[in-house]
Each structure stands twice: as structure tokens, then as C-alpha cells.
Design an enzyme around this catalytic site. Structure first.
Site, PDB file in Angstrom:
ATOM      1  CB  SER A   7      -0.910   0.009   1.232  1.00 57.77           C
ATOM      2  OG  SER A   7      -1.632   1.215   1.321  1.00 57.77           O
ATOM      3  CG  ASN A   8       1.425   3.711  -2.890  1.00 56.79           C
ATOM      4  OD1 ASN A   8       2.472   3.092  -2.766  1.00 56.79           O
ATOM      5  ND2 ASN A   8       0.768   3.808  -4.029  1.00 56.79           N
ATOM      6  CE1 TYR A  10       4.975   7.382   7.398  1.00 63.75           C
ATOM      7  CE2 TYR A  10       3.342   8.825   8.426  1.00 63.75           C
ATOM      8  CZ  TYR A  10       4.595   8.237   8.426  1.00 63.75           C
ATOM      9  OH  TYR A  10       5.460   8.494   9.459  1.00 63.75           O
ATOM     10  CG  ASP A  68     -10.318  -3.098   0.487  1.00 60.30           C
ATOM     11  OD1 ASP A  68      -9.730  -2.120   0.000  1.00 60.30           O
ATOM     12  OD2 ASP A  68     -11.539  -3.293   0.347  1.00 60.30           O
ATOM     13  CG  PHE A 147      -6.545   7.703   8.611  1.00 59.40           C
ATOM     14  CD1 PHE A 147      -7.026   6.825   7.655  1.00 59.40           C
ATOM     15  CD2 PHE A 147      -5.795   7.184   9.667  1.00 59.40           C
ATOM     16  CE1 PHE A 147      -6.770   5.466   7.736  1.00 59.40           C
ATOM     17  CE2 PHE A 147      -5.530   5.819   9.761  1.00 59.40           C
ATOM     18  CZ  PHE A 147      -6.026   4.966   8.790  1.00 59.40           C
ATOM     19  N   GLY A 148      -9.702   9.205   7.730  1.00 62.94           N
ATOM     20  CA  GLY A 148     -10.914   8.560   7.232  1.00 62.94           C
ATOM     21  C   GLY A 148     -12.159   8.989   7.994  1.00 62.94           C
ATOM     22  CG  ASP A 150     -10.276   7.389  12.573  1.00 63.56           C
ATOM     23  OD1 ASP A 150     -10.929   6.370  12.259  1.00 63.56           O
ATOM     24  OD2 ASP A 150      -9.035   7.399  12.654  1.00 63.56           O
ATOM     25  CG  HIS A 175     -11.357  -1.528  11.382  1.00 60.35           C
ATOM     26  ND1 HIS A 175     -11.034  -0.367  12.059  1.00 60.35           N
ATOM     27  CD2 HIS A 175     -11.176  -1.243  10.060  1.00 60.35           C
ATOM     28  CE1 HIS A 175     -10.683   0.565  11.185  1.00 60.35           C
ATOM     29  NE2 HIS A 175     -10.757   0.068   9.977  1.00 60.35           N
TER      30      HIS A 175
END
EC number: 3.6.1.66
Length: 200
Positions: A7-8, A10, A68, A147-148, A150, A175
Site C-alpha cells: 500500500s502507499n 502512510y 482493504d 484519518f478517514g 474517525d 478493526h
């Protein structure tokens, strides 16, 4: 055991490294494939994790790990689901705003984060593990950590969002942590395959 990090992302690397490093598993992050070369055509988190891990393992002839993950919101299930990252097409903040807007007239705010971890060998052998984190969607964006999704996800048993609780809590309860724990419980089987079958 050295494993290529497929994955890229970070943020994912930092989270996974902190969990795996104490178990003598080193993530190698300087192996990159243009994301355009990997078509995540799977219909599940597990399938897409396998696609990514398999692509890296085949390209570099080394064991690779990919994940994923995303969020499933009960009131609009299976969305955002496998489309979590590109739910709005405009990034994390707009994704969160879109979720809050969709749920503004809905009582059911239950949600769960899902993470699928895939460990792929160059010979095609693959191991897959899944973890979940249950919770609810907040009424507003709260917190600047993580992130995302959260800032809008409140884990069961808490009143704060993951964006407020921060990385220490997330590393222990996320998770991704649950999926990696399932992987670590099966680590001996994977190492045996690495030593006695693939390396034979």
C-alpha cells in the site's frame, strides 16, 4: 519475518507497523506499484485485499501483506462499504459530511468498521483474516486525530469519536487491530508455509 507492505497509505503503515513490530514481523514499505496497475474489482473487502497482496507478491517475488477496509452503516448498508475511500469522490472530510447528511433524518446510526488482511505468497498461496469494530455515527464531526471516518465514528462503550480518542486507543481496539490479532494467532501456520513449502 519480512513482509512487503502492499500500500502507499502512510497512516495504515504506521498503524500496522506498531502492532506487528513487537512480534518480530518487519514491514517493508519501499516497494511500490502504481495504484493504476491494481484494479480493485472485488465485491468484498477480502477480495480486494487479496488482489492487492497478490499483485505485490507476484511483482517482487516476496511475501506481501495488504488490507482493504472501510465502514458499513446499517441504515444505508452495504454503503459506504468497499467504496468507503471514494464515497463522495472528494476526500475524507467530504465523505464524512456526506454520511452525516444522509443520516440526518435517520434514528439508526449503528455502524461498523471492517478490515480484511491478506497475506500473499508469490506461488499464489494466500491467507485472509477479518476484524470488526462496532459503534455508532456521531451527530457532528469531532476530533482531529486519525484519518478517514474517525471523526464521526463512536466506538461501542465510548462517548468520544476515534478522532478524539487518538492513536493509542485505536491501536488497541480498531478493526485493523482485530484483523491483525487474528493473523498473529495463525502466524505459526504462515511461518511454517514460508519455511517448509514456499522456500523449499
Amino acid at each position: 519475518m519480512d513482509i512487503i507492505f502492499a500500500s502507499n497509505n502512510y497512516h495504515k503503515f504506521i498503524e500496522m507497523e506498531s502492532i506487528l513490530k513487537p512480534h518480530q514481523i518487519t514491514l517493508l514499505k519501499d516497494f511500490q506499484i502504481d495504484e493504476k496497475e491494481i484494479i480493485e474489482s472485488g465485491l468484498t473487502f477480502e477480495a480486494n485485499a487479496q488482489i492487492k497482496a497478490r499483485a505485490f507478491a507476484k511483482r517482487f517475488n516476496q511475501v506481501a501483506i495488504a488490507d482493504d477496509s472501510g465502514i458499513i452503516i446499517e441504515a444505508i448498508s452495504p454503503l459506504p462499504g468497499i467504496y468507503s475511500k471514494r464515497y463522495s469522490g472528494l476526500g475524507d472530510t467530504v465523505n464524512n459530511i456526506k454520511v452525516l447528511d444522509v443520516l440526518k433524518n435517520k434514528e439508526n446510526r449503528q455502524a461498523r468498521f471492517v478490515c480484511a488482511i491478506a497475506i500473499a505468497f508469490p506461488d499464489g498461496k494466500i491467507f485472509t483474516y477479518v476484524g470488526n469494530m462496532l459503534g455508532n455515527i456521531a451527530l457532528n464531526l469531532k476530533g482531529s486525530m486519525g484519518f478517514g471516518y474517525d471523526p464521526i465514528f463512536i466506538p461501542d462503550g465510548k462517548q468520544e469519536t476515534l478522532g478524539e480518542l487518538g492513536s493509542t486507543y485505536k491501536d488497541e481496539h480498531s478493526h485493523r487491530r482485530h484483523a491483525l490479532n487474528n493473523f498473529l494467532e495463525a502466524k505459526d501456520e504462515i511461518i511454517d508455509y514460508w519455511r517448509y513449502t514456499w522456500k523449499k
